[in-house]
Design an enzyme around this catalytic site. Structure first.
Site, PDB file in Angstrom:
ATOM      1  N   GLU A   1     -17.268 -34.242  45.905  1.00  0.00           N
ATOM      2  CA  GLU A   1     -17.041 -35.243  44.874  1.00  0.00           C
ATOM      3  C   GLU A   1     -15.848 -36.363  45.075  1.00  0.00           C
ATOM      4  OE1 GLU A   1     -17.428 -33.998  41.026  1.00  0.00           O
ATOM      5  OE2 GLU A   1     -19.244 -32.665  41.437  1.00  0.00           O
TER       6      GLU A   1
ATOM      7  N   GLU B   1     -24.468 -28.869  43.762  1.00  0.00           N
ATOM      8  CA  GLU B   1     -24.248 -28.402  42.636  1.00  0.00           C
ATOM      9  C   GLU B   1     -25.139 -29.086  41.766  1.00  0.00           C
ATOM     10  OE1 GLU B   1     -20.268 -29.278  41.167  1.00  0.00           O
ATOM     11  OE2 GLU B   1     -19.327 -28.903  43.118  1.00  0.00           O
TER      12      GLU B   1
END
Length: 507
Positions: free
Chosen positions: A200, A414
């Site tokens: 991320e 995720e």
């Protein structure tokens, strides 16, 4: 102009598919393991700072998250930190046992940079105790038939590099990250066959350098008066640029030195929500496309074309967006074997006038991103205010990447929802089961349309330190008693996954 129209066309195609597929499903899908391809990988995920603990043991150096949470506890919702966290450093065998008990095929974990290199960079020496810990973890996973998926950087920049040159604000970090990645490949790559360079990078940029609510807590004063330094108009783009180059250099090292012998794959884990147009107007459709350009495309486009998205080039004014040299562009193009997708929630995007004052990365797209339309949320809220549940978004994002970016191999690296901590051991998490059932059905839909999705990782295996929220929320399939010796208790959702995954073994 042609590129802008192409982006909008892809966006409209995905919206149209959304309408067609929306009519197919009831509220809670019934899933079977056989609904997914035979080689589809199911796993669970964690990250080093969130679960390991042992922050000051066995030669580990501090990271920016140690500094952020321990020195400034007021920046964390419950004043806590990750110095002990879920204590996986000491309890890793129990955690691997839980993965095996549930029936997961793989475990996604991250490596603590400052546990490997505690004193700035390679010149400061390698911490053998850190190497030993990850060797032990990897070997334990393999002994149980569980594939290791390793993330090299999950937000925990060594504090020594932050002090030396500003961390990812400094161009020096690109080579230091390359050297760190090289150490990981050299020591673990004989057994780790799936790598992610970064987790991320968008969150690092947005929350660490625009909002200032995550380490290192930099932003413009007009955004957050608690920030002591920063510039939300310039620093995010510098950091993003260095993150992208660091990824490229790490992939280059792997391909040049290790791929032939280790035969592994290297990717990156990118997060983004799906952005729906606030209305049917052309202006809001374009705003939604711009919102995608400044989130997912921001980090994906350079890896495919070697350039930033054209919307970023056009909308980031005043020379604030860095450029790639011809050599860097060549290095970046095709610098992935797969793309990890982290998905939790989605939003609406509305066209707004471009701002000439108090400019940041958030204002540059000239799009207002909101979780509500006419006062109605896009979906039910989980424990965290930002997590509005919209399962269709995961399918739409997968199809968007398929059609816009040359049909990449993808993993959901995720996905999950949280519940509030109550102080009681509560293992009945039916809402989490429904969340996973809904999202897995949407992943299966995307695969049926042609998205090249190879696996799914639940966030998270364990309740853990959830960054600026501390321990106030819980994402785990397994309850961790933070007041009772970190004892683990599988929740109802862990048993749901066990039933789903054991069907394969029965058949």
């Amino acid at each position: 102009m042609r590129t802008i129209y192409l982006s909008l066309l892809v966006f409209i195609i995905v919206l149209a598919l959304n309408e067609v597929m929306a009519k197919k499903h009831s509220s809670t899908p019934k899933l079977r393991r056989s609904d997914f391809p035979e080689d589809f990988i199911f796993g669970a995920a964690t990250s080093a700072y969130q679960v390991e603990g042992a922050a000051h043991e066995d030669g580990r150096g501090p990271s920016i998250w140690d500094t952020f949470s321990e020195k400034y506890p007021e920046k964390i919702k419950d004043g806590s930190n990750g110095s002990i966290a879920s204590d996986s450093y000491h309890l890793y065998k129990e955690d691997v046992g839980l993965l095996h008990q549930i029936g997961f095929d793989a475990y996604r974990f991250s490596i603590s940079w400052s546990r490997i290199l505690p004193r700035e960079n390679l010149k400061g020496g390698i911490n053998q105790a850190g190497i030993d810990y990850y060797n032990n973890l990897i070997n334990e996973l393999l002994s149980k038939g569980i594939k290791p998926f390793a993330t090299i950087f999950h937000w925990d920049t060594p504090q020594s590099l932050e002090d030396a040159y500003g961390g990812f604000l400094g161009a020096e970090i690109v080579n230091d990250f390359r050297d760190y990645a090289d150490i990981c490949f050299k020591n673990f790559g004989d057994r780790v066959k799936h790598w992610m360079t970064l987790n991320e990078p968008l969150t690092v940029v947005q929350q660490g350098y625009v909002a200032g609510v995550m380490a290192p807590g930099r932003c413009s004063k007009f955004t957050n008066p608690n920030c002591t330094a920063g510039n939300g108009a310039t620093e995010p783009y510098i950091v993003g640029h260095n993150l992208i180059l660091a990824h490229g250099e790490a992939v280059k090292v792997y391909r040049e030195k290790y791929k032939a012998s280790q035969k592994g794959q290297v990717g990156i884990a990118l997060n983004a929500g799906w952005n729906l147009p606030y209305s049917e107007s052309a202006e809001d459709r374009l705003a939604a496309a711009r919102a995608m350009a400044f989130t997912f495309d921001y980090f994906m486009e350079p890896l495919v074309t070697g350039k930033y998205p054209i919307d970023m080039v056009n909308y980031v004014k005043g020379g604030r967006l860095p450029t790639f040299t011809a050599k860097q562009s060549k290095m970046l193009k095709g610098s992935y074997d797969f793309i990890g997708r982290n998905y939790y929630s989605s939003s609406y995007a509305k066209d707004v006038p471009c701002s000439s004052e108090n400019v940041t990365l958030f204002s540059d797209p000239c799009a207002s991103v909101t979780g509500e339309r006419e006062g109605v949320p896009i979906g039910p809220k989980a424990a965290s205010d930002w997590l509005l549940i919209y399962p269709k978004g995961i399918r739409d994002l997968l199809l968007y990447a398929k059609y816009k970016f040359k049909d990449p191999v993808m993993y959901i690296t995720e996905n999950g929802r949280d519940e509030a901590s109550t102080g009681k051991i509560d293992l009945k998490d039916s809402e989490r089961i429904d969340y996973y059932a809904q999202h897995l059905k949407m992943v299966q839909d995307a695969i049926s349309i042609g998205a090249n999705v190879k696996g799914f990782f639940a966030w998270s295996l364990l309740d853990n330190f959830e960054w600026a929220t501390g321990y106030a929320v819980r994402f785990g399939l397994v309850y961790v008693d933070f007041n009772g010796g970190r004892k683990r208790y599988p929740k109802k959702s862990a048993k749901w996954f066990k039933k789903l995954l054991n069907e394969k073994k029965k058949n």
